[in-house]
Design a protein around this motif. Sequence first.
Motif, PDB file in Angstrom:
ATOM      1  N   LYS A  35       0.826  -1.214   0.000  1.00  0.00           N
ATOM      2  CA  LYS A  35       0.000   0.000   0.000  1.00  0.00           C
ATOM      3  C   LYS A  35       0.859   1.263   0.000  1.00  0.00           C
ATOM      4  O   LYS A  35       0.653   2.167  -0.819  1.00  0.00           O
ATOM      5  N   THR A  36       1.821   1.325   0.930  1.00  0.00           N
ATOM      6  CA  THR A  36       2.643   2.535   1.049  1.00  0.00           C
ATOM      7  C   THR A  36       3.462   2.764  -0.205  1.00  0.00           C
ATOM      8  O   THR A  36       3.559   3.901  -0.711  1.00  0.00           O
ATOM      9  N   GLU A  37       4.056   1.695  -0.739  1.00  0.00           N
ATOM     10  CA  GLU A  37       4.862   1.827  -1.950  1.00  0.00           C
ATOM     11  C   GLU A  37       3.999   2.292  -3.123  1.00  0.00           C
ATOM     12  O   GLU A  37       4.424   3.131  -3.935  1.00  0.00           O
ATOM     13  N   THR A  38       2.777   1.763  -3.226  1.00  0.00           N
ATOM     14  CA  THR A  38       1.880   2.165  -4.314  1.00  0.00           C
ATOM     15  C   THR A  38       1.492   3.632  -4.184  1.00  0.00           C
ATOM     16  O   THR A  38       1.490   4.380  -5.173  1.00  0.00           O
ATOM     17  N   LEU A  39       1.166   4.055  -2.964  1.00  0.00           N
ATOM     18  CA  LEU A  39       0.790   5.458  -2.761  1.00  0.00           C
ATOM     19  C   LEU A  39       1.987   6.387  -2.977  1.00  0.00           C
ATOM     20  O   LEU A  39       1.825   7.508  -3.480  1.00  0.00           O
ATOM     21  N   SER A  40       3.177   5.936  -2.609  1.00  0.00           N
ATOM     22  CA  SER A  40       4.379   6.748  -2.864  1.00  0.00           C
ATOM     23  C   SER A  40       4.595   6.903  -4.369  1.00  0.00           C
ATOM     24  O   SER A  40       4.933   7.991  -4.852  1.00  0.00           O
ATOM     25  N   GLY A  45       5.291  13.490  -8.682  1.00  0.00           N
ATOM     26  CA  GLY A  45       4.874  14.566  -9.568  1.00  0.00           C
ATOM     27  C   GLY A  45       3.672  15.339  -9.063  1.00  0.00           C
ATOM     28  O   GLY A  45       3.180  16.236  -9.760  1.00  0.00           O
ATOM     29  N   LYS A  46       3.196  15.001  -7.860  1.00  0.00           N
ATOM     30  CA  LYS A  46       2.043  15.708  -7.284  1.00  0.00           C
ATOM     31  C   LYS A  46       2.482  16.467  -6.038  1.00  0.00           C
ATOM     32  O   LYS A  46       3.395  16.039  -5.326  1.00  0.00           O
ATOM     33  N   GLU A  47       1.829  17.571  -5.780  1.00  0.00           N
ATOM     34  CA  GLU A  47       2.066  18.309  -4.538  1.00  0.00           C
ATOM     35  C   GLU A  47       1.458  17.485  -3.413  1.00  0.00           C
ATOM     36  O   GLU A  47       0.228  17.401  -3.279  1.00  0.00           O
ATOM     37  N   GLU A  98      -1.933  27.237  -2.436  1.00  0.00           N
ATOM     38  CA  GLU A  98      -2.382  26.567  -3.661  1.00  0.00           C
ATOM     39  C   GLU A  98      -1.180  26.061  -4.445  1.00  0.00           C
ATOM     40  O   GLU A  98      -0.224  26.796  -4.676  1.00  0.00           O
ATOM     41  N   PRO A  99      -1.170  24.778  -4.862  1.00  0.00           N
ATOM     42  CA  PRO A  99      -0.077  24.274  -5.704  1.00  0.00           C
ATOM     43  C   PRO A  99       0.000  25.061  -7.012  1.00  0.00           C
ATOM     44  O   PRO A  99      -0.978  25.660  -7.456  1.00  0.00           O
TER      45      PRO A  99
END
Length: 469
Positions: A35-40, A45-47, A98-99
């Motif tokens: 789970k953590t690896e997938t979410l990482s 590329g996202k804020e 805001e990003p």
Amino acid sequence: MAFIGREDDLNQLEECFAARKAQLVFVYGRRRVGKTETLSHFSRGKETLFFAAQNATKEEQLESFSRLMFEAGAPGRDYLSRYPSWESALNELARLPEPRGGARRLVVFDEFPYLVKSDPSLPSVLQNLWDHTLRNANLMIVICGSAMSFIEKELLGEESPLYGRATGILKMLPLPYWDAVRFFPDYSCENKVLAYAMLGGIPRYLEEFDPDESIEANIKRHILRRISPLYSEVEFLLHEELRETAKYNSVIRAIALGATSLNEIATHAMMTNATVSSYLANLMELGIVEREFPVTAKLKERAKGARGLYQLSDNFFRFWYSFVFPYRSELERGDVDGVYERHVGPVLHDFAGKPFEALCREWVWRESIAGRLPFHAREVGRWWGRHDEIDVMAVDGSGAAAIMGECKFRNTPVDRSVLNLLRDRASRTGIDRRTYVLFSLGGFTQPLLDDAASSESDVRLVGVDELFD
């Protein structure tokens, strides 16, 4: 190592991120499933504000989260050393800068159940803020956790303050075999099956094996040696999740040795049926045990559970209880080579037989989804009667047609006798429209190949290489 698999999970998360409205997504699954690896990987590329919760006090957790928020530019940094409450902390999520380019901010709470453990009011706080503030912010909030029953009952259940608020719920499953074996790109197909039979689709376990070492060397070095993480993994996970681990050991060991019914497991474990039943329920919630029914069983039969059989759904647990748990005394004294040569090596192919059957059933599912079967399968599984068993069976939506298969993970070619036996068993399933598929490690005899090549043949032959195409 490069990130492997999870294309569908990542695509679904990306769809949520691209949605117009704010998102509150729950991602959960058993420990080590990735789970953590997938979410990482998803957060690249996202804020992103990624908070990995620890098993700590509320004050310690708030202090850690405050530092993260202040580093991200939260207004509270100008007048606070830390947030006094989760309400004040989470309320500032909507006030973060805001990003660039008006992009959406991703906020991940990893192991969220740890936060609720130290502050049971947190779900109510989050629900109130979501209803009044956060749902209108340019945010995607991900609630992640390994305590599956807690998330399903306490966070997503009807009694939870957060009930009905989730905009997405993703239960992460072990990798399918075709992704799992990508950890071993240079293995032969036979060794890929053996590796999958031992480690299943759990990324954390697959990462432990060295793809440049042989199966034997990996077993000795990464499972049987006391210093290796996999040697103590099962005990660590059980202690982390359960009490009375000695009794759970007895239940799991009984299943690993072939006990499948409640009565058989209770007899082997020397416990009452009622006690074993409660332990089995907990193990199923953890994704270690599953209850299996004949593929043709009706809903009423499944509800009664009379024909249900218990299996270890985790390949590594099955391996560990078969080859580590019984020989701990020898392994503790360093007799790794002896344990492998006496107890593991000679029966490794036999051990892989059941996981190979499960792998073949996954292949049938994939063929069905791709439209390469005579029909789209409603269900794929196993079938058994009073005296017969069929390794693989796929049924259509009406239940009137089926594909029936036999799996042989051995180095000798499959001959006509195997097909004849399968036809005989199939005749007692009550399904008239039948086609057949034979799976084999050692290939097929020429007469059987000639039969299957006939234009009128109702048989498909699948060698181990085709399973990995």
